[in-house]
Write a protein that holds these residues in place. Structure first.
Motif, PDB file in Angstrom:
ATOM      1  N   ASN A 131     -54.487 -48.092  12.432  1.00 54.60           N
ATOM      2  CA  ASN A 131     -54.081 -49.490  12.556  1.00 54.60           C
ATOM      3  C   ASN A 131     -53.180 -49.616  13.772  1.00 54.60           C
ATOM      4  N   MET A 132     -53.540 -50.483  14.709  1.00 57.01           N
ATOM      5  CA  MET A 132     -52.840 -50.526  15.988  1.00 57.01           C
ATOM      6  C   MET A 132     -52.480 -51.955  16.377  1.00 57.01           C
ATOM      7  N   ALA A 133     -51.221 -52.141  16.771  1.00 57.95           N
ATOM      8  CA  ALA A 133     -50.746 -53.421  17.293  1.00 57.95           C
ATOM      9  C   ALA A 133     -50.257 -53.197  18.717  1.00 57.95           C
ATOM     10  N   ILE A 134     -50.645 -54.104  19.621  1.00 57.00           N
ATOM     11  CA  ILE A 134     -50.239 -54.033  21.021  1.00 57.00           C
ATOM     12  C   ILE A 134     -49.431 -55.286  21.339  1.00 57.00           C
ATOM     13  N   VAL A 135     -48.244 -55.102  21.920  1.00 60.04           N
ATOM     14  CA  VAL A 135     -47.379 -56.236  22.241  1.00 60.04           C
ATOM     15  C   VAL A 135     -46.866 -56.116  23.673  1.00 60.04           C
ATOM     16  N   ASN A 136     -46.470 -57.245  24.223  1.00 60.49           N
ATOM     17  CA  ASN A 136     -45.889 -57.275  25.554  1.00 60.49           C
ATOM     18  C   ASN A 136     -44.508 -56.621  25.511  1.00 60.49           C
ATOM     19  N   GLY A 137     -44.286 -55.613  26.337  1.00 57.37           N
ATOM     20  CA  GLY A 137     -43.040 -54.863  26.293  1.00 57.37           C
ATOM     21  C   GLY A 137     -41.835 -55.613  26.820  1.00 57.37           C
ATOM     22  N   LEU A 138     -42.064 -56.746  27.476  1.00 59.54           N
ATOM     23  CA  LEU A 138     -40.954 -57.520  28.012  1.00 59.54           C
ATOM     24  C   LEU A 138     -40.600 -58.700  27.119  1.00 59.54           C
ATOM     25  N   THR A 139     -41.628 -59.432  26.680  1.00 59.33           N
ATOM     26  CA  THR A 139     -41.398 -60.647  25.888  1.00 59.33           C
ATOM     27  C   THR A 139     -41.529 -60.421  24.391  1.00 59.33           C
ATOM     28  N   GLY A 140     -42.196 -59.341  23.966  1.00 61.69           N
ATOM     29  CA  GLY A 140     -42.453 -59.112  22.555  1.00 61.69           C
ATOM     30  C   GLY A 140     -43.638 -59.896  22.020  1.00 61.69           C
ATOM     31  N   GLU A 141     -44.328 -60.612  22.888  1.00 57.89           N
ATOM     32  CA  GLU A 141     -45.481 -61.419  22.453  1.00 57.89           C
ATOM     33  C   GLU A 141     -46.622 -60.512  22.008  1.00 57.89           C
ATOM     34  N   LEU A 142     -47.233 -60.868  20.880  1.00 60.21           N
ATOM     35  CA  LEU A 142     -48.355 -60.087  20.357  1.00 60.21           C
ATOM     36  C   LEU A 142     -49.581 -60.249  21.253  1.00 60.21           C
ATOM     37  N   ILE A 143     -50.184 -59.113  21.622  1.00 61.69           N
ATOM     38  CA  ILE A 143     -51.406 -59.133  22.428  1.00 61.69           C
ATOM     39  C   ILE A 143     -52.632 -58.977  21.538  1.00 61.69           C
ATOM     40  N   SER A 144     -52.596 -57.994  20.627  1.00 65.39           N
ATOM     41  CA  SER A 144     -53.746 -57.804  19.736  1.00 65.39           C
ATOM     42  C   SER A 144     -53.370 -56.895  18.574  1.00 65.39           C
ATOM     43  N   THR A 145     -54.128 -57.021  17.495  1.00 63.54           N
ATOM     44  CA  THR A 145     -54.049 -56.091  16.362  1.00 63.54           C
ATOM     45  C   THR A 145     -55.470 -55.727  15.952  1.00 63.54           C
ATOM     46  N   ASP A 146     -55.645 -54.500  15.516  1.00 60.47           N
ATOM     47  CA  ASP A 146     -56.979 -54.093  15.064  1.00 60.47           C
ATOM     48  C   ASP A 146     -56.861 -52.801  14.266  1.00 60.47           C
ATOM     49  N   SER A 147     -57.863 -52.547  13.434  1.00 59.88           N
ATOM     50  CA  SER A 147     -57.937 -51.288  12.682  1.00 59.88           C
ATOM     51  C   SER A 147     -59.266 -50.623  12.994  1.00 59.88           C
ATOM     52  N   PHE A 148     -59.254 -49.297  13.006  1.00 60.79           N
ATOM     53  CA  PHE A 148     -60.423 -48.524  13.407  1.00 60.79           C
ATOM     54  C   PHE A 148     -60.700 -47.468  12.346  1.00 60.79           C
ATOM     55  N   ASP A 149     -61.859 -47.599  11.694  1.00 55.87           N
ATOM     56  CA  ASP A 149     -62.248 -46.689  10.618  1.00 55.87           C
ATOM     57  C   ASP A 149     -62.650 -45.354  11.220  1.00 55.87           C
ATOM     58  N   MET A 150     -61.878 -44.327  10.927  1.00 54.93           N
ATOM     59  CA  MET A 150     -62.136 -43.013  11.494  1.00 54.93           C
ATOM     60  C   MET A 150     -62.893 -42.089  10.541  1.00 54.93           C
ATOM     61  N   TRP A 151     -63.369 -42.629   9.428  1.00 50.01           N
ATOM     62  CA  TRP A 151     -64.184 -41.844   8.500  1.00 50.01           C
ATOM     63  C   TRP A 151     -65.654 -42.238   8.600  1.00 50.01           C
ATOM     64  N   SER A 152     -65.946 -43.519   8.400  1.00 53.60           N
ATOM     65  CA  SER A 152     -67.337 -43.965   8.437  1.00 53.60           C
ATOM     66  C   SER A 152     -67.624 -44.893   9.607  1.00 53.60           C
ATOM     67  N   GLY A 153     -66.634 -45.115  10.465  1.00 53.31           N
ATOM     68  CA  GLY A 153     -66.818 -46.027  11.584  1.00 53.31           C
ATOM     69  C   GLY A 153     -67.257 -45.320  12.852  1.00 53.31           C
TER      70      GLY A 153
END
Length: 253
Positions: A131-153
């Protein structure tokens, strides 16, 4: 209570008047007590939800699970005590964060950043794997969130996501269930470039939480890792839940 009074050839049934008065007084007393208790409860718990109830004694699977999911979501980015569950406000030009990995395959992970729940909890999407969240390191604004299935994906969406991360971005990752079976060398290398020192060791059903970034010189990556070992696992086939919290400095341009 009833009593009988005879009037001539008739019998008159009369209800004792004090009984009705006592019953009315009792009902008023109960109503007043209920209102007072309700006001006190709302005053101390302004947003009564399942998340709050998890923080009450005997309300969850594990003390750390309860404390994490018991955050008060009404506290936001005001710098107040309690932001993301931290006991103290972060210094100026710092972001508060708190991350928890999943607990077995029952309780999902959770990522809180700058007073906002980004993934997990009762309302924000999460999934098994990474599960990964990416945010702007200066403003804290959310860029994206996503999850990646590492078993069956498939590992391709994860690699594409990692390649798309721009300089100056913070990356917060929490594992759930199995984060490693489909994690190939290319993905491990890209995560290592974000600052992870444990990604090369990550294996089947290990627990892992990580905060790193791309092109942020003043950031010291943070990480916790525990290996899946049935002889010592807390949840049988899964190790214990990991939790990490603290303050991250704003990116310096």
């Amino acid at each position: 209570m009833m009593y009988v009074r005879r009037v001539g050839p008739y019998v008159v049934h009369t209800r004792q008047p004090t009984y009705r008065l006592l019953r009315l007084c009792l009902m008023v007393f109960i109503l007043v007590i209920s209102i007072v208790l309700s006001v006190k409860l709302l005053k101390h718990t302004p947003e009564l939800t399942w998340d709050n109830l998890m923080d009450f004694p005997n309300g969850g699977l594990d003390n750390r699970v309860k404390s994490f999911f018991g955050e008060t979501p009404s506290v936001r980015a005001s710098g107040s005590v309690g932001q993301c569950g931290l006991p103290q406000p972060c210094p100026e030009k710092h972001f508060a964060f708190k991350i928890a990995s999943g607990a077995a395959n029952v309780v999902g992970p959770k990522i809180c950043f700058n007073g906002e729940i980004l993934m997990g909890g009762m309302t924000k999407a999460w999934g098994p794997g990474i599960n990964m969240a990416i945010v702007n390191g200066l403003t804290g604004e959310l860029i994206s969130t996503d999850s990646f299935d590492m078993w069956s994906g498939d590992d391709k969406p994860l690699i594409e996501n990692l390649l798309s991360i721009e300089n100056g971005s913070l990356v917060l990752i929490a594992s759930c269930d199995d984060p490693a079976t489909k994690l190939n060398n290319e993905a491990r290398t890209l995560i290592g470039q974000l600052g992870s020192s444990q990604i090369s060791h990550l294996a089947f059903r290990d627990s892992w939480v990580f905060v790193g970034g791309k092109g942020i010189n003043n950031l010291k990556p943070l990480e916790k890792y525990i290996k899946n070992d049935k002889s010592v696992n807390k949840y049988g086939d899964w190790p214990e839940m990991l939790e990490m919290k603290g303050c991250i400095p704003h990116r310096q341009d």
